[in-house]
Design a protein around this motif. Sequence first.
Motif, short mmCIF file in Angstrom:
data_model
loop_
_atom_site.label_atom_id
_atom_site.label_comp_id
_atom_site.label_asym_id
_atom_site.label_seq_id
_atom_site.Cartn_x
_atom_site.Cartn_y
_atom_site.Cartn_z
N VAL A 42 0.85 -1.21 0.00
CA VAL A 42 0.00 0.00 0.00
C VAL A 42 0.88 1.25 0.00
O VAL A 42 0.66 2.19 -0.77
CB VAL A 42 -0.95 0.00 1.22
CG1 VAL A 42 -1.58 1.37 1.41
CG2 VAL A 42 -2.03 -1.06 1.05
N ARG A 56 2.43 1.96 -3.21
CA ARG A 56 1.44 2.05 -4.28
C ARG A 56 1.52 0.89 -5.27
O ARG A 56 1.32 1.05 -6.46
CB ARG A 56 1.60 3.39 -5.04
CG ARG A 56 1.33 4.62 -4.19
CD ARG A 56 -0.15 4.66 -3.77
NE ARG A 56 -0.49 5.93 -3.13
CZ ARG A 56 -0.43 6.17 -1.82
NH1 ARG A 56 0.01 5.19 -1.02
NH2 ARG A 56 -0.79 7.30 -1.31
N LYS A 113 -0.45 -1.54 -6.33
CA LYS A 113 -1.88 -1.81 -6.22
C LYS A 113 -2.22 -3.28 -6.42
O LYS A 113 -2.96 -3.88 -5.64
CB LYS A 113 -2.65 -0.94 -7.22
CG LYS A 113 -2.45 0.55 -7.01
CD LYS A 113 -3.08 1.36 -8.11
CE LYS A 113 -2.77 2.85 -7.93
NZ LYS A 113 -3.31 3.68 -9.03
N GLN A 114 -1.69 -3.87 -7.49
CA GLN A 114 -2.01 -5.27 -7.80
C GLN A 114 -1.56 -6.20 -6.67
O GLN A 114 -2.31 -7.07 -6.23
CB GLN A 114 -1.34 -5.67 -9.11
CG GLN A 114 -1.72 -7.07 -9.58
CD GLN A 114 -1.14 -7.40 -10.94
OE1 GLN A 114 -0.68 -6.52 -11.66
NE2 GLN A 114 -1.14 -8.67 -11.30
N ILE A 149 -8.57 0.30 -0.77
CA ILE A 149 -8.63 0.99 -2.08
C ILE A 149 -8.46 2.50 -1.91
O ILE A 149 -7.76 3.14 -2.71
CB ILE A 149 -9.98 0.65 -2.79
CG1 ILE A 149 -9.96 -0.81 -3.24
CG2 ILE A 149 -10.20 1.58 -3.97
CD1 ILE A 149 -11.29 -1.31 -3.76
N LEU A 194 -4.85 3.20 -1.21
CA LEU A 194 -4.06 3.02 -2.43
C LEU A 194 -4.28 4.15 -3.43
O LEU A 194 -3.43 4.41 -4.29
CB LEU A 194 -4.46 1.70 -3.11
CG LEU A 194 -3.85 0.40 -2.55
CD1 LEU A 194 -4.56 -0.81 -3.11
CD2 LEU A 194 -2.36 0.34 -2.86
N VAL A 204 -6.73 4.10 -5.59
CA VAL A 204 -7.13 3.47 -6.85
C VAL A 204 -8.26 4.26 -7.48
O VAL A 204 -9.19 4.64 -6.79
CB VAL A 204 -7.57 2.01 -6.60
CG1 VAL A 204 -8.09 1.40 -7.88
CG2 VAL A 204 -6.42 1.18 -6.05
#
Length: 339
Positions: free
Chosen positions: A226, A229, A231-232, A334, A337, A339
């Motif tokens: 996190v 960054r 994300k995946q 999320i 992050l 996102v």
Amino acid sequence: MSFLQVQKNIKKGILSPLYLFYGTETFLIEETIHKLINKVLTEDQYDFNLSTYEAKETPISVAIEEAQTIPFMGSHRVVIVKEAQFLTGKDQSKVEHDLKELEAYVLNPISETVFVIVAPYEKLDERKKIVKLLKSHSEVLDAAPFSDHEMEKWLDERVKKYGVQITKDGREQLVQLLGNNLVMIAGEIEKLALYVGDGGVIDDVIVEKLVSKTMEQDVFSLVDHVIHRRKQQALQVFYDLIKQKEEPIKLLALLARQFRILYQVKELTNRGYSQQNIAGALKLHPYVVKLATQQAKQFDEKKLLSFLDEIAETDYKIKTGKIDKQLGLELFIIRVLGV
């Protein structure tokens, strides 16, 4: 005296009639007791010359009487007194101990007896006469959590037992995965040593491949993904934890703990504390503080506090039924992050 020095003395047969083992690293204490017993007694002497008492249940005078008994079918006797709360400032046991009798024994111990007093607590009451006498007249093991340097030496000594070596990256990866859980580290080292074989080298790749990850480590990885960054990877760790049927509320609590550590480490660093001092103040392993220091650089204090506020708000919504617990945790991740 350090753990390693006490164990070296035992291995060489340099024994004391009186030992005081105290501190919170019970693995070190139990392992040292085991080595001491095996050095002093043969297995067939255990029944006759080995006695263990719980100070919460048995008066110290009983153990002293046993210590003063002549060994049977052997040259030495081992007497162990565990849970010696009477050495602390918070003795909650209902057993009355004759500390005057113990003081007299400490000043004149029986040479044929190895008398061990175990106090698995962080601090002893230094104001007590018996504590002062034990510290000055016995061999003392302070089983406190290891510093970085002590952990390094302990790991090197541990792998040497199995005829293998461990690299610096391997050591760091092992501590990152298991923290300061010496029981787990000892078990994993044995497994890693068997894998690399006699004369082999344990590196970070092998540690990553073979060492079982704890849920706390998965949460640490989640936070690390996190923060950077990724994300995946972050969402993959999250979904894996859910597949393992980990409780979202527990995961949220662990995330809160990790972000709280980052905030505290950042705040203390800004105040000029060294990493060693921070480790002492927060009761964390120095390597954990080292990693947290690196992670905390990615955020300012305001952002970390906002994450903690969001976690508290998410926890409230979950517990009051305003949002599904898995969905609430996923939305928080999320949001963090971006996102």
